[in-house]
Design a protein around this motif. Structure first.
Motif, PDB file in Angstrom:
ATOM      1  N   LEU A 189      55.925  64.567  27.461  1.00  0.00           N
ATOM      2  CA  LEU A 189      54.721  65.222  26.938  1.00  0.00           C
ATOM      3  C   LEU A 189      54.899  65.640  25.478  1.00  0.00           C
ATOM      4  CD1 LEU A 189      53.668  67.424  29.981  1.00  0.00           C
ATOM      5  CD2 LEU A 189      52.522  65.377  29.108  1.00  0.00           C
ATOM      6  N   GLY A 190      56.061  66.168  25.161  1.00  0.00           N
ATOM      7  CA  GLY A 190      56.334  66.544  23.764  1.00  0.00           C
ATOM      8  C   GLY A 190      56.306  65.333  22.846  1.00  0.00           C
ATOM      9  N   GLY A 191      56.885  64.238  23.309  1.00  0.00           N
ATOM     10  CA  GLY A 191      56.847  63.011  22.510  1.00  0.00           C
ATOM     11  C   GLY A 191      55.443  62.484  22.331  1.00  0.00           C
ATOM     12  N   LEU A 192      54.642  62.549  23.388  1.00  0.00           N
ATOM     13  CA  LEU A 192      53.258  62.077  23.286  1.00  0.00           C
ATOM     14  C   LEU A 192      52.435  62.942  22.342  1.00  0.00           C
ATOM     15  CD1 LEU A 192      52.446  61.008  26.933  1.00  0.00           C
ATOM     16  CD2 LEU A 192      52.597  59.541  24.925  1.00  0.00           C
ATOM     17  N   VAL A 193      52.692  64.246  22.340  1.00  0.00           N
ATOM     18  CA  VAL A 193      51.966  65.141  21.429  1.00  0.00           C
ATOM     19  C   VAL A 193      52.244  64.747  19.981  1.00  0.00           C
ATOM     20  CG1 VAL A 193      51.953  67.517  20.552  1.00  0.00           C
ATOM     21  CG2 VAL A 193      51.787  67.085  23.002  1.00  0.00           C
ATOM     22  N   ILE A 194      53.456  64.349  19.695  1.00  0.00           N
ATOM     23  CA  ILE A 194      53.824  63.974  18.333  1.00  0.00           C
ATOM     24  C   ILE A 194      53.361  62.555  18.002  1.00  0.00           C
ATOM     25  CG2 ILE A 194      55.790  63.509  16.813  1.00  0.00           C
ATOM     26  CD1 ILE A 194      57.215  65.824  18.327  1.00  0.00           C
ATOM     27  N   VAL A 195      53.490  61.633  18.936  1.00  0.00           N
ATOM     28  CA  VAL A 195      53.277  60.217  18.657  1.00  0.00           C
ATOM     29  C   VAL A 195      51.812  59.794  18.768  1.00  0.00           C
ATOM     30  CG1 VAL A 195      53.817  57.910  19.556  1.00  0.00           C
ATOM     31  CG2 VAL A 195      55.625  59.572  19.259  1.00  0.00           C
ATOM     32  N   THR A 196      51.014  60.469  19.583  1.00  0.00           N
ATOM     33  CA  THR A 196      49.632  60.023  19.809  1.00  0.00           C
ATOM     34  C   THR A 196      48.800  59.963  18.520  1.00  0.00           C
ATOM     35  OG1 THR A 196      49.683  60.818  22.076  1.00  0.00           O
ATOM     36  CG2 THR A 196      47.526  60.480  21.106  1.00  0.00           C
ATOM     37  N   PRO A 197      48.829  60.960  17.645  1.00  0.00           N
ATOM     38  CA  PRO A 197      48.060  60.814  16.394  1.00  0.00           C
ATOM     39  C   PRO A 197      48.565  59.652  15.535  1.00  0.00           C
ATOM     40  CG  PRO A 197      48.704  63.100  16.721  1.00  0.00           C
ATOM     41  CD  PRO A 197      49.411  62.292  17.762  1.00  0.00           C
ATOM     42  N   LEU A 198      49.866  59.440  15.533  1.00  0.00           N
ATOM     43  CA  LEU A 198      50.423  58.318  14.777  1.00  0.00           C
ATOM     44  C   LEU A 198      49.992  56.988  15.380  1.00  0.00           C
ATOM     45  CD1 LEU A 198      54.020  59.696  14.207  1.00  0.00           C
ATOM     46  CD2 LEU A 198      52.139  59.616  12.570  1.00  0.00           C
ATOM     47  N   LEU A 199      49.933  56.927  16.707  1.00  0.00           N
ATOM     48  CA  LEU A 199      49.507  55.703  17.372  1.00  0.00           C
ATOM     49  C   LEU A 199      48.051  55.395  17.048  1.00  0.00           C
ATOM     50  CD1 LEU A 199      50.253  53.433  19.345  1.00  0.00           C
ATOM     51  CD2 LEU A 199      49.424  54.897  21.180  1.00  0.00           C
ATOM     52  N   PHE A 200      47.197  56.417  17.025  1.00  0.00           N
ATOM     53  CA  PHE A 200      45.795  56.193  16.656  1.00  0.00           C
ATOM     54  C   PHE A 200      45.685  55.707  15.210  1.00  0.00           C
ATOM     55  CE2 PHE A 200      44.488  59.236  20.144  1.00  0.00           C
ATOM     56  CZ  PHE A 200      43.949  58.231  20.928  1.00  0.00           C
ATOM     57  N   GLY A 201      46.443  56.304  14.312  1.00  0.00           N
ATOM     58  CA  GLY A 201      46.431  55.856  12.922  1.00  0.00           C
ATOM     59  C   GLY A 201      46.932  54.439  12.775  1.00  0.00           C
ATOM     60  N   TRP A 202      47.970  54.105  13.523  1.00  0.00           N
ATOM     61  CA  TRP A 202      48.510  52.745  13.497  1.00  0.00           C
ATOM     62  C   TRP A 202      47.469  51.751  14.007  1.00  0.00           C
ATOM     63  CZ3 TRP A 202      49.422  49.438  17.657  1.00  0.00           C
ATOM     64  CH2 TRP A 202      50.132  48.282  17.360  1.00  0.00           C
ATOM     65  N   ALA A 203      46.809  52.093  15.118  1.00  0.00           N
ATOM     66  CA  ALA A 203      45.814  51.183  15.696  1.00  0.00           C
ATOM     67  C   ALA A 203      44.635  50.985  14.747  1.00  0.00           C
ATOM     68  CB  ALA A 203      45.335  51.731  17.044  1.00  0.00           C
ATOM     69  N   ILE A 204      44.157  52.057  14.123  1.00  0.00           N
ATOM     70  CA  ILE A 204      43.047  51.931  13.183  1.00  0.00           C
ATOM     71  C   ILE A 204      43.459  51.098  11.975  1.00  0.00           C
ATOM     72  CG2 ILE A 204      41.622  53.249  11.553  1.00  0.00           C
ATOM     73  CD1 ILE A 204      41.488  55.426  13.729  1.00  0.00           C
ATOM     74  N   GLY A 205      44.675  51.319  11.504  1.00  0.00           N
ATOM     75  CA  GLY A 205      45.164  50.532  10.374  1.00  0.00           C
ATOM     76  C   GLY A 205      45.279  49.059  10.703  1.00  0.00           C
ATOM     77  N   LEU A 221      43.671  47.421  13.186  1.00  0.00           N
ATOM     78  CA  LEU A 221      42.399  46.820  13.585  1.00  0.00           C
ATOM     79  C   LEU A 221      41.397  46.735  12.430  1.00  0.00           C
ATOM     80  CD1 LEU A 221      41.899  48.504  17.060  1.00  0.00           C
ATOM     81  CD2 LEU A 221      42.600  46.158  16.601  1.00  0.00           C
ATOM     82  N   PHE A 222      41.325  47.791  11.610  1.00  0.00           N
ATOM     83  CA  PHE A 222      40.304  47.848  10.575  1.00  0.00           C
ATOM     84  C   PHE A 222      40.849  47.654   9.163  1.00  0.00           C
ATOM     85  CE2 PHE A 222      38.610  50.494  14.086  1.00  0.00           C
ATOM     86  CZ  PHE A 222      37.557  49.666  14.428  1.00  0.00           C
ATOM     87  N   GLY A 223      42.158  47.536   9.020  1.00  0.00           N
ATOM     88  CA  GLY A 223      42.746  47.257   7.709  1.00  0.00           C
ATOM     89  C   GLY A 223      42.685  48.408   6.730  1.00  0.00           C
ATOM     90  N   VAL A 224      42.752  49.650   7.226  1.00  0.00           N
ATOM     91  CA  VAL A 224      42.735  50.813   6.348  1.00  0.00           C
ATOM     92  C   VAL A 224      44.008  51.625   6.564  1.00  0.00           C
ATOM     93  CG1 VAL A 224      40.234  50.981   6.254  1.00  0.00           C
ATOM     94  CG2 VAL A 224      41.456  52.195   8.026  1.00  0.00           C
ATOM     95  N   GLY A 225      44.392  52.364   5.542  1.00  0.00           N
ATOM     96  CA  GLY A 225      45.530  53.251   5.675  1.00  0.00           C
ATOM     97  C   GLY A 225      46.859  52.563   5.451  1.00  0.00           C
ATOM     98  N   GLU A 239      48.223  41.312   4.304  1.00  0.00           N
ATOM     99  CA  GLU A 239      47.498  40.072   4.089  1.00  0.00           C
ATOM    100  C   GLU A 239      45.987  40.296   4.127  1.00  0.00           C
ATOM    101  OE1 GLU A 239      48.977  37.606   7.152  1.00  0.00           O
ATOM    102  OE2 GLU A 239      50.949  37.422   6.260  1.00  0.00           O
ATOM    103  N   SER A 240      45.528  41.355   4.820  1.00  0.00           N
ATOM    104  CA  SER A 240      44.090  41.614   4.911  1.00  0.00           C
ATOM    105  C   SER A 240      43.597  42.486   3.755  1.00  0.00           C
ATOM    106  CB  SER A 240      43.754  42.283   6.241  1.00  0.00           C
ATOM    107  OG  SER A 240      44.324  43.584   6.278  1.00  0.00           O
ATOM    108  N   ALA A 241      44.468  42.868   2.831  1.00  0.00           N
ATOM    109  CA  ALA A 241      44.082  43.738   1.725  1.00  0.00           C
ATOM    110  C   ALA A 241      43.300  42.992   0.645  1.00  0.00           C
ATOM    111  CB  ALA A 241      45.322  44.382   1.102  1.00  0.00           C
ATOM    112  N   ASP A 242      43.197  41.697   0.735  1.00  0.00           N
ATOM    113  CA  ASP A 242      42.499  40.908  -0.301  1.00  0.00           C
ATOM    114  C   ASP A 242      41.031  41.094  -0.267  1.00  0.00           C
ATOM    115  OD1 ASP A 242      44.910  39.978  -1.105  1.00  0.00           O
ATOM    116  OD2 ASP A 242      44.822  38.172   0.131  1.00  0.00           O
TER     117      ASP A 242
END
Length: 67
Positions: free
Chosen positions: A36-52, A54-58, A64-67
């Motif tokens: 649970l402690g690990g998930l509390v720390i990692v979950t926001p990072l996982l969301f940021g990673w997924a958005i980056g 999938l959508f090429g931001v951050g 390669e998608s920055a063009d």
């Protein structure tokens, strides 16, 4: 071929790590608290990673998608 395997591992590493923390969170205490402690720390990072990825931001955007 080795580069392809490394690329696949690099892309899936956060998912497997999060799945392992979820597995730990479902175990009896005291391992549950570690998961649970690990998930509390990692979950926001996982969301940021997924958005980056999938959508090429951050900072996790595919260069390669920055063009």
């Amino acid at each position: 071929m080795f580069e392809r395997v490394r690329s696949i591992l690099r892309a899936t590493w956060p998912i497997f790590g999060s799945m392992y923390l979820l597995y730990l969170a479902l175990q009896p205490p005291p391992v549950r608290y570690v998961g649970l402690g690990g998930l509390v720390i990692v979950t926001p990072l996982l969301f940021g990673w997924a958005i980056g990825r999938l959508f090429g931001v951050g900072p996790w955007a595919d260069p390669e998608s920055a063009d």
